[in-house]
Write a protein that holds these residues in place. Structure first.
Motif, PDB file in Angstrom:
ATOM      1  N   ILE A   1      47.043  -9.695  -2.251  1.00 53.26           N
ATOM      2  CA  ILE A   1      46.897 -10.296  -3.571  1.00 53.26           C
ATOM      3  C   ILE A   1      45.777 -11.328  -3.606  1.00 53.26           C
ATOM      4  N   PHE A   2      45.755 -12.230  -2.623  1.00 50.05           N
ATOM      5  CA  PHE A   2      44.720 -13.269  -2.608  1.00 50.05           C
ATOM      6  C   PHE A   2      43.327 -12.677  -2.396  1.00 50.05           C
ATOM      7  N   SER A   3      43.214 -11.661  -1.546  1.00 44.81           N
ATOM      8  CA  SER A   3      41.897 -11.084  -1.280  1.00 44.81           C
ATOM      9  C   SER A   3      41.375 -10.320  -2.493  1.00 44.81           C
ATOM     10  N   GLN A   4      42.289  -9.791  -3.328  1.00 49.83           N
ATOM     11  CA  GLN A   4      41.879  -9.061  -4.530  1.00 49.83           C
ATOM     12  C   GLN A   4      41.621  -9.990  -5.719  1.00 49.83           C
ATOM     13  N   HIS A   5      42.504 -10.972  -5.902  1.00 52.95           N
ATOM     14  CA  HIS A   5      42.481 -11.783  -7.119  1.00 52.95           C
ATOM     15  C   HIS A   5      41.996 -13.216  -6.914  1.00 52.95           C
ATOM     16  N   GLY A   6      41.812 -13.635  -5.653  1.00 50.21           N
ATOM     17  CA  GLY A   6      41.468 -15.025  -5.399  1.00 50.21           C
ATOM     18  C   GLY A   6      42.689 -15.913  -5.599  1.00 50.21           C
ATOM     19  N   PHE A   7      42.539 -17.198  -5.294  1.00 50.42           N
ATOM     20  CA  PHE A   7      43.684 -18.111  -5.410  1.00 50.42           C
ATOM     21  C   PHE A   7      44.121 -18.264  -6.861  1.00 50.42           C
TER      22      PHE A   7
ATOM     23  N   ALA B   1      51.267 -23.107  -0.585  1.00 52.02           N
ATOM     24  CA  ALA B   1      51.816 -23.112   0.776  1.00 52.02           C
ATOM     25  C   ALA B   1      51.565 -21.770   1.464  1.00 52.02           C
ATOM     26  N   ILE B   2      51.695 -20.698   0.715  1.00 52.16           N
ATOM     27  CA  ILE B   2      51.432 -19.366   1.278  1.00 52.16           C
ATOM     28  C   ILE B   2      49.950 -19.237   1.623  1.00 52.16           C
ATOM     29  N   HIS B   3      49.113 -19.693   0.712  1.00 48.74           N
ATOM     30  CA  HIS B   3      47.662 -19.596   0.905  1.00 48.74           C
ATOM     31  C   HIS B   3      47.218 -20.391   2.130  1.00 48.74           C
ATOM     32  N   ILE B   4      47.741 -21.582   2.285  1.00 54.80           N
ATOM     33  CA  ILE B   4      47.397 -22.429   3.423  1.00 54.80           C
ATOM     34  C   ILE B   4      47.845 -21.787   4.724  1.00 54.80           C
ATOM     35  N   GLU B   5      49.029 -21.180   4.699  1.00 60.78           N
ATOM     36  CA  GLU B   5      49.540 -20.498   5.900  1.00 60.78           C
ATOM     37  C   GLU B   5      48.606 -19.363   6.309  1.00 60.78           C
ATOM     38  N   LEU B   6      48.150 -18.597   5.335  1.00 62.94           N
ATOM     39  CA  LEU B   6      47.212 -17.503   5.615  1.00 62.94           C
ATOM     40  C   LEU B   6      45.903 -18.024   6.183  1.00 62.94           C
ATOM     41  N   LEU B   7      45.354 -19.053   5.544  1.00 62.75           N
ATOM     42  CA  LEU B   7      44.062 -19.595   5.972  1.00 62.75           C
ATOM     43  C   LEU B   7      44.143 -20.214   7.362  1.00 62.75           C
ATOM     44  N   SER B   8      45.270 -20.851   7.663  1.00 62.77           N
ATOM     45  CA  SER B   8      45.430 -21.483   8.981  1.00 62.77           C
ATOM     46  C   SER B   8      45.367 -20.447  10.092  1.00 62.77           C
ATOM     47  N   GLY B   9      46.050 -19.324   9.865  1.00 55.74           N
ATOM     48  CA  GLY B   9      46.015 -18.262  10.860  1.00 55.74           C
ATOM     49  C   GLY B   9      44.662 -17.589  10.925  1.00 55.74           C
ATOM     50  N   LEU B  10      43.997 -17.495   9.785  1.00 55.85           N
ATOM     51  CA  LEU B  10      42.710 -16.818   9.726  1.00 55.85           C
ATOM     52  C   LEU B  10      41.612 -17.586  10.438  1.00 55.85           C
ATOM     53  N   MET B  11      41.595 -18.896  10.303  1.00 55.72           N
ATOM     54  CA  MET B  11      40.495 -19.685  10.840  1.00 55.72           C
ATOM     55  C   MET B  11      40.302 -19.456  12.339  1.00 55.72           C
ATOM     56  N   GLU B  12      41.376 -19.506  13.100  1.00 50.47           N
ATOM     57  CA  GLU B  12      41.246 -19.334  14.548  1.00 50.47           C
ATOM     58  C   GLU B  12      40.766 -17.929  14.890  1.00 50.47           C
ATOM     59  N   THR B  13      41.278 -16.939  14.166  1.00 52.81           N
ATOM     60  CA  THR B  13      40.832 -15.562  14.384  1.00 52.81           C
ATOM     61  C   THR B  13      39.349 -15.418  14.068  1.00 52.81           C
TER      62      THR B  13
ATOM     63  N   PHE C   1      38.647 -15.491   3.026  1.00 53.23           N
ATOM     64  CA  PHE C   1      37.842 -16.616   3.492  1.00 53.23           C
ATOM     65  C   PHE C   1      36.693 -16.885   2.522  1.00 53.23           C
ATOM     66  N   ALA C   2      36.004 -15.809   2.098  1.00 50.85           N
ATOM     67  CA  ALA C   2      34.867 -15.957   1.180  1.00 50.85           C
ATOM     68  C   ALA C   2      35.303 -16.562  -0.147  1.00 50.85           C
TER      69      ALA C   2
ATOM     70  N   ILE D   1      35.790 -20.292   0.226  1.00 52.81           N
ATOM     71  CA  ILE D   1      34.519 -21.014   0.322  1.00 52.81           C
ATOM     72  C   ILE D   1      33.857 -21.127  -1.051  1.00 52.81           C
ATOM     73  N   VAL D   2      33.862 -20.031  -1.814  1.00 51.59           N
ATOM     74  CA  VAL D   2      33.251 -20.033  -3.144  1.00 51.59           C
ATOM     75  C   VAL D   2      33.920 -21.063  -4.055  1.00 51.59           C
ATOM     76  N   GLN D   3      35.218 -21.271  -3.858  1.00 48.94           N
ATOM     77  CA  GLN D   3      35.953 -22.249  -4.671  1.00 48.94           C
ATOM     78  C   GLN D   3      35.771 -23.683  -4.179  1.00 48.94           C
ATOM     79  N   GLY D   4      34.942 -23.872  -3.144  1.00 50.73           N
ATOM     80  CA  GLY D   4      34.702 -25.213  -2.624  1.00 50.73           C
ATOM     81  C   GLY D   4      35.580 -25.584  -1.447  1.00 50.73           C
ATOM     82  N   ALA D   5      36.280 -24.592  -0.897  1.00 49.60           N
ATOM     83  CA  ALA D   5      37.152 -24.783   0.268  1.00 49.60           C
ATOM     84  C   ALA D   5      38.158 -25.923   0.103  1.00 49.60           C
ATOM     85  N   PRO D   6      38.874 -25.990  -1.031  1.00 53.02           N
ATOM     86  CA  PRO D   6      39.798 -27.106  -1.251  1.00 53.02           C
ATOM     87  C   PRO D   6      40.951 -27.170  -0.264  1.00 53.02           C
TER      88      PRO D   6
END
Length: 204
Positions: free
Chosen positions: A25-31, A59-71, A110-111, A114-119
């Motif tokens: 959902i997030f990758s298709q529609h953004g936050f 909270a879901i979005h942050i959880e996804l991003l946290s796991g993604l960053m290290e990968t 991830f993109a 970043i486009v949203q200013g990485a809040p």
């Protein structure tokens, strides 16, 4: 949900379902375009059940991003200062392109951030990622000064690698529409082109 208590099998299964649905959902529609209703429906859970695991969309979005960053930064961490410079850099290029092929949804997630200013991940970028880029840039600068690679700006070389390799994930629809069947697998030709391009850039 109390994260200090061991999770049951069903809790782990539901959490995994939520994460998988949220990634789609997030990758298709953004936050902004994503909703808890969409994530709940895609995960096969009711909205109240989803809220048992995560208190909010953020909270879901942050959880996804946290796991993604290290990968996402793992290939850069793997750059070995003791290895052959050309081999190390080309291996890094190959790993980044492979990640775009294997993890297109994660790349778009991830993109979009970043486009949203990485809040929700500015601290990770400005501190953790910056520290790693500074460390690896110093290695690249040493290789350049020693004549082992061409005279290049280390940080802009990394930016270029990110831009070119991640393009194939972030703009997949555009690429396939333009190719329109001319290439059965865009990544096969991309791998040859990207490898050739960066090899010419970094070879002394």
């Amino acid at each position: 949900m109390d994260k200090k208590r061991p999770r049951t099998r069903i809790q782990m299964k539901n959490t995994a379902a939520i994460m998988e649905a949220a990634l789609d959902i997030f990758s298709q529609h953004g936050f902004r375009g994503a909703t808890l209703d969409l994530i709940a429906k895609s995960s096969g859970l009711s909205k109240p059940n989803l809220l048992y695991y995560f208190p909010s969309k953020e909270a879901i979005h942050i959880e996804l991003l946290s796991g993604l960053m290290e990968t996402w930064i793992a290939p850069l961490r793997a750059l070995d200062p003791q290895g052959d410079p050309i081999t190390e850099l080309m291996s890094y290029v190959d790993r980044k392109l492979q990640m775009s092929q294997d993890y297109p949804r994660e790349s778009r997630l991830f993109a979009n951030e970043i486009v949203q200013g990485a809040p929700r991940m500015f601290i990770s970028i400005s501190e953790d990622l910056k520290a790693l880029v500074d460390e690896k840039s110093a290695i690249l600068q040493t290789w350049s000064d020693d004549g082992k690679i061409a005279k290049v700006n280390p940080r802009h070389l990394l930016f270029s690698i990110w831009a070119l390799t991640q393009h194939y994930a972030d703009f997949d629809v555009q690429i396939r529409a333009i190719l329109d069947g001319h290439e059965e697998d865009p990544f096969e030709e991309a791998r040859h082109f990207v490898h050739t391009a960066f090899l010419r850039i970094i070879t002394p």
